[in-house]
Write a protein that holds these residues in place. Structure first.
Motif, short mmCIF file in Angstrom:
data_model
loop_
_atom_site.label_atom_id
_atom_site.label_comp_id
_atom_site.label_asym_id
_atom_site.label_seq_id
_atom_site.Cartn_x
_atom_site.Cartn_y
_atom_site.Cartn_z
N GLY A 41 -65.63 -16.98 86.92
CA GLY A 41 -65.11 -15.62 86.83
C GLY A 41 -63.75 -15.61 86.15
N VAL A 42 -63.44 -14.50 85.50
CA VAL A 42 -62.16 -14.41 84.81
C VAL A 42 -61.00 -14.52 85.79
N GLY A 43 -61.21 -14.06 87.02
CA GLY A 43 -60.17 -14.19 88.05
C GLY A 43 -59.83 -15.65 88.33
N THR A 44 -60.84 -16.51 88.26
CA THR A 44 -60.61 -17.94 88.47
C THR A 44 -59.72 -18.49 87.36
N VAL A 45 -59.97 -18.07 86.14
CA VAL A 45 -59.14 -18.52 85.02
C VAL A 45 -57.71 -18.03 85.22
N TYR A 46 -57.54 -16.77 85.59
CA TYR A 46 -56.20 -16.21 85.78
C TYR A 46 -55.46 -16.87 86.95
N ARG A 47 -56.18 -17.35 87.94
CA ARG A 47 -55.52 -18.06 89.05
C ARG A 47 -54.88 -19.36 88.57
N SER A 51 -51.52 -16.93 81.30
CA SER A 51 -51.54 -16.45 79.91
C SER A 51 -52.31 -17.44 79.03
N VAL A 52 -52.64 -16.98 77.85
CA VAL A 52 -53.30 -17.85 76.87
C VAL A 52 -52.36 -19.00 76.51
N ASP A 53 -51.06 -18.73 76.41
CA ASP A 53 -50.10 -19.79 76.08
C ASP A 53 -50.16 -20.92 77.11
N GLU A 54 -50.24 -20.58 78.38
CA GLU A 54 -50.33 -21.61 79.42
C GLU A 54 -51.61 -22.43 79.24
N LEU A 55 -52.71 -21.76 78.99
CA LEU A 55 -53.97 -22.46 78.79
C LEU A 55 -53.90 -23.36 77.56
N GLU A 56 -53.34 -22.87 76.48
CA GLU A 56 -53.22 -23.68 75.27
C GLU A 56 -52.41 -24.96 75.55
N GLU A 57 -51.33 -24.82 76.29
CA GLU A 57 -50.51 -25.99 76.59
C GLU A 57 -51.26 -26.99 77.46
N ALA A 58 -52.07 -26.50 78.37
CA ALA A 58 -52.88 -27.42 79.19
C ALA A 58 -53.92 -28.14 78.33
N VAL A 59 -54.47 -27.45 77.36
CA VAL A 59 -55.49 -28.04 76.49
C VAL A 59 -54.91 -29.19 75.67
N VAL A 60 -53.68 -29.06 75.21
CA VAL A 60 -53.09 -30.09 74.34
C VAL A 60 -52.21 -31.08 75.08
N PRO A 105 -41.78 -23.10 75.55
CA PRO A 105 -43.10 -23.33 76.13
C PRO A 105 -43.36 -22.41 77.33
N ALA A 106 -44.61 -22.18 77.61
CA ALA A 106 -44.99 -21.33 78.74
C ALA A 106 -44.95 -22.08 80.07
N LEU A 107 -45.21 -23.38 80.03
CA LEU A 107 -45.26 -24.19 81.25
C LEU A 107 -44.03 -25.08 81.36
N GLU A 108 -43.50 -25.18 82.55
CA GLU A 108 -42.35 -26.06 82.79
C GLU A 108 -42.70 -27.51 82.46
N GLN A 109 -43.92 -27.92 82.75
CA GLN A 109 -44.34 -29.29 82.43
C GLN A 109 -44.27 -29.56 80.93
N THR A 110 -44.65 -28.58 80.13
CA THR A 110 -44.58 -28.74 78.68
C THR A 110 -43.13 -28.88 78.24
N THR A 111 -42.24 -28.09 78.82
CA THR A 111 -40.82 -28.18 78.50
C THR A 111 -40.28 -29.57 78.83
#
Length: 183
Positions: A41-47, A51-60, A105-111
């Motif tokens: 569900g989309v709610g699972t993704v949002y949990r 944002s898309v930026d956060e997801l992109e950072e997790a992907v890379v 960056p959107a995520l502190e981990q990426t920073t």
């Protein structure tokens, strides 16, 4: 509770993998589309990703890990190999280049990861400079601008990073990092 945590971790990994597949196929990472691809569900993704930026950072995130491993293993005579590998990663992966080009960056981990990589690159550059193999007036941030800019340019022009023209352009940048010859 442990079962819920395992479920959440499994869902997150599944979402990231679905997003990675979409990115590899050249498809956008809209959260609704990723939810459909991950069959959640989309709610699972949002949990997991606000944002898309956060997801992109997790992907890379793995790309950042690859760079960190290269930098940790590199000696002062290997700056060119590290920069060449970085250039190829950026040129071959538009999403990675887009994430690395973000001012914030959107995520502190990426920073944290990005800052550590810049520090490690600066240390490698200092060791290379001590050997006399690197000009004194360039810093890690400047080198990253050059490599990222070149990667973006060759990808935008459809020039493969490992093609003869791609290698020549990279050589021009790498040669420009050498100290001026004293004649």
């Amino acid at each position: 509770m442990d079962g819920q945590r395992r479920d959440a971790a499994r869902n997150r990994a599944h979402i990231v993998e679905a997003a990675r597949g979409r990115a590899a196929a050249g498809e956008g990472l809209a959260l609704n589309a990723v939810a459909r691809a991950a069959d959640v569900g989309v709610g699972t993704v949002y949990r997991h990703f606000a944002s898309v930026d956060e997801l992109e950072e997790a992907v890379v995130a793995e790309r950042f890990d690859e760079l960190a491993a290269l930098l940790r293993a590199a000696g002062p005579g290997q700056l060119e190999q590290v920069l060449t590998a970085h250039f190829r990663l950026l040129a071959d992966d538009a999403l990675f280049e887009r994430v690395t080009a973000r001012a914030e960056p959107a995520l502190e981990q990426t920073t944290r990861t990005r800052d550590a990589l810049i520090t490690d690159l600066a240390e490698l550059m200092a060791r290379t400079r001590e050997r006399g193999d690197l000009r004194a007036d360039v810093d890690a941030a400047g080198v990253l601008l050059l490599v990222c800019g070149l990667a973006h340019a060759v990808r935008s022009a459809g020039v493969p990073a490992d093609s003869p023209p791609g290698r020549v352009l990279l050589r021009v940048v790498l040669d420009g990092l050498r100290p001026p010859r004293r004649d």
